[in-house]
Design an enzyme around this catalytic site. Sequence first.
Site, short mmCIF file in Angstrom:
data_model
loop_
_atom_site.label_atom_id
_atom_site.label_comp_id
_atom_site.label_asym_id
_atom_site.label_seq_id
_atom_site.Cartn_x
_atom_site.Cartn_y
_atom_site.Cartn_z
N CYS A 146 0.83 -1.21 0.00
CA CYS A 146 0.00 0.00 0.00
C CYS A 146 0.86 1.27 0.00
O CYS A 146 0.64 2.18 -0.80
CB CYS A 146 -0.96 -0.02 1.18
SG CYS A 146 -0.25 -0.58 2.74
N1 NAP Z 1 -4.64 -4.20 5.19
C1 NAP Z 1 -4.08 -3.51 4.20
O1 NAP Z 1 -4.28 -2.28 4.08
C2 NAP Z 1 -3.19 -4.20 3.21
C3 NAP Z 1 -2.71 -3.44 2.13
C4 NAP Z 1 -1.89 -4.05 1.17
C5 NAP Z 1 -1.55 -5.37 1.32
N2 NAP Z 1 -2.00 -6.08 2.40
C6 NAP Z 1 -1.58 -7.49 2.48
O2 NAP Z 1 -2.73 -8.29 2.23
C7 NAP Z 1 -2.66 -9.49 3.00
C8 NAP Z 1 -3.91 -9.55 3.89
O3 NAP Z 1 -3.90 -8.40 4.72
P1 NAP Z 1 -5.10 -8.05 5.70
O4 NAP Z 1 -4.85 -6.69 6.21
O5 NAP Z 1 -6.38 -8.38 5.05
O6 NAP Z 1 -4.81 -9.10 6.88
P2 NAP Z 1 -5.80 -9.67 7.99
O7 NAP Z 1 -6.95 -8.75 8.18
O8 NAP Z 1 -4.93 -9.98 9.15
O9 NAP Z 1 -6.33 -11.04 7.35
C9 NAP Z 1 -5.46 -12.13 7.13
C10 NAP Z 1 -6.22 -13.23 6.44
O10 NAP Z 1 -5.33 -14.32 6.22
C11 NAP Z 1 -5.86 -15.49 6.83
N3 NAP Z 1 -4.75 -16.28 7.37
C12 NAP Z 1 -3.98 -16.00 8.45
N4 NAP Z 1 -3.06 -16.98 8.63
C13 NAP Z 1 -3.28 -17.90 7.65
C14 NAP Z 1 -2.68 -19.14 7.31
N5 NAP Z 1 -1.65 -19.64 8.01
N6 NAP Z 1 -3.15 -19.82 6.25
C15 NAP Z 1 -4.18 -19.33 5.51
N7 NAP Z 1 -4.81 -18.16 5.80
C16 NAP Z 1 -4.35 -17.46 6.85
C17 NAP Z 1 -6.77 -15.00 7.94
O11 NAP Z 1 -7.73 -16.01 8.20
P3 NAP Z 1 -8.51 -16.12 9.64
O12 NAP Z 1 -8.92 -14.73 10.01
O13 NAP Z 1 -9.67 -16.99 9.29
O14 NAP Z 1 -7.55 -16.74 10.59
C18 NAP Z 1 -7.38 -13.76 7.27
O15 NAP Z 1 -8.43 -14.13 6.43
C19 NAP Z 1 -1.36 -9.40 3.83
O16 NAP Z 1 -0.35 -10.10 3.15
C20 NAP Z 1 -1.07 -7.91 3.84
O17 NAP Z 1 0.29 -7.62 3.99
C21 NAP Z 1 -2.83 -5.53 3.32
#
Ligand code: NAP
Length: 345
Positions: A146
């Site tokens: 991001c």
């Molecule tokens: N948030 C942002 O603004 C943003 C921006 C750019 C990129 N990203 C990237 O996008 C990705 C997701 O970010 P997020 O903010 O959405 O994170 P998040 O809210 O923490 O969600 C993480 C997701 O991954 C799942 N997960 C966790 N551990 C796992 C495993 N071992 N195997 C399979 N699934 C697993 C979780 O499932 P459960 O909840 O069911 O455990 C949840 O659905 C990350 O790599 C992050 O760096 C995020």
Amino acid sequence: MTSSVGIVGASGYGGAELLRLLAGHHEVQVEVVAAHSQAGKPVSSLFPNLPGARCFDAIDVDQLGELDLVFLATPHGPSLELAATLHAGGTKVVDLSGAYRLTAEGFANWYGEVHPHPELAPAVYGMPEFFRKDVAGATLVANPGCYVTTALLGLRPLSPLLVPGTVIIDGKSGTSGAGRAAKDHLHHPHLTANLGAYGAPAHRHTGEIEQWLTNDLDGPGVVDLGAVQFTPHLVPMSRGMQTTSYANLREGVSPQDVQQALVETYADEPFVHVLAPGTFPLTKSVVGSNGCQLSALVDPRTNRVVITSVIDNLGKGAAGQALQNANLMLGLDETLGLSAIGVFP
Ligand SMILES: NC(=O)c1ccc[n+]([C@@H]2O[C@H](COP(=O)([O-])OP(=O)(O)OC[C@H]3O[C@@H](n4cnc5c(N)ncnc54)[C@H](OP(=O)(O)O)[C@@H]3O)[C@@H](O)[C@H]2O)c1
């Protein structure tokens, strides 16, 4: 005919934002909404904005392999293996994590891990504004970070005008950028009416900015700007992100040259809006959208350019850009499902 897609990590903020966007997309069918610890729970129990009886699925790689395209909205660890397996089976993948954004060497440097699939790293980098053709032909796309998206949209078109080694980037993010999991520093009493830096000087997005600010896949010549100084901050808002970037201008570069480079680069881009110099963009202008607003001014006293750029970290910074990439990979109009403008005030 509609394309079948799945979201892994649908219980996270990025995955749920994809679900929200795809609810308004008529050319794709969301067949799988997979989660990890939340599998089996109703989607609406975590995301009341997504009502209905649908429950999170368990992750079933064989089922995912039947789909046209899978979004991985998971941490980089699970993405490393899931992306490689699905890619080997011919399923298109847009990975929102940092697993495939860097070279294998860069990944080792910035993530402190040996990349298990160096032959796939880096994947095609999912910034359509710079790599549109590559994205359209790709089976594995690494969706950019991001902060990286916010900074590069402002800096990359100006790179031939800047003095190497002088780029400084100050980033500010809403707290959804840290994901859904509860953490002490994201607890309301800690966060509210508070502001702080974190992660400097070795935040992982620094390496990603350096790699893609200087790496020219098929665009116009981009010069090597050397090391970049990047300091991110967490601000008490749920969504929205700004980077303020500073760099010294090469001798003879005028304010008009700066504005012209930005305006020409984005003249035909649907999601990037260049404001007049001296107009500062606001995060609220783009929240809920896939938009980026940016402006650049030249300070004649210091001969520096100052670029302010805003996106929604979950929009152009994550799910919105992932959908933009997926549309291209599926041969669809790039803007489908992304027509919303920002929610203001
Ligand atoms: N948030 C942002 O603004 C943003 C921006 C750019 C990129 N990203 C990237 O996008 C990705 C997701 O970010 P997020 O903010 O959405 O994170 P998040 O809210 O923490 O969600 C993480 C997701 O991954 C799942 N997960 C966790 N551990 C796992 C495993 N071992 N195997 C399979 N699934 C697993 C979780 O499932 P459960 O909840 O069911 O455990 C949840 O659905 C990350 O790599 C992050 O760096 C995020």
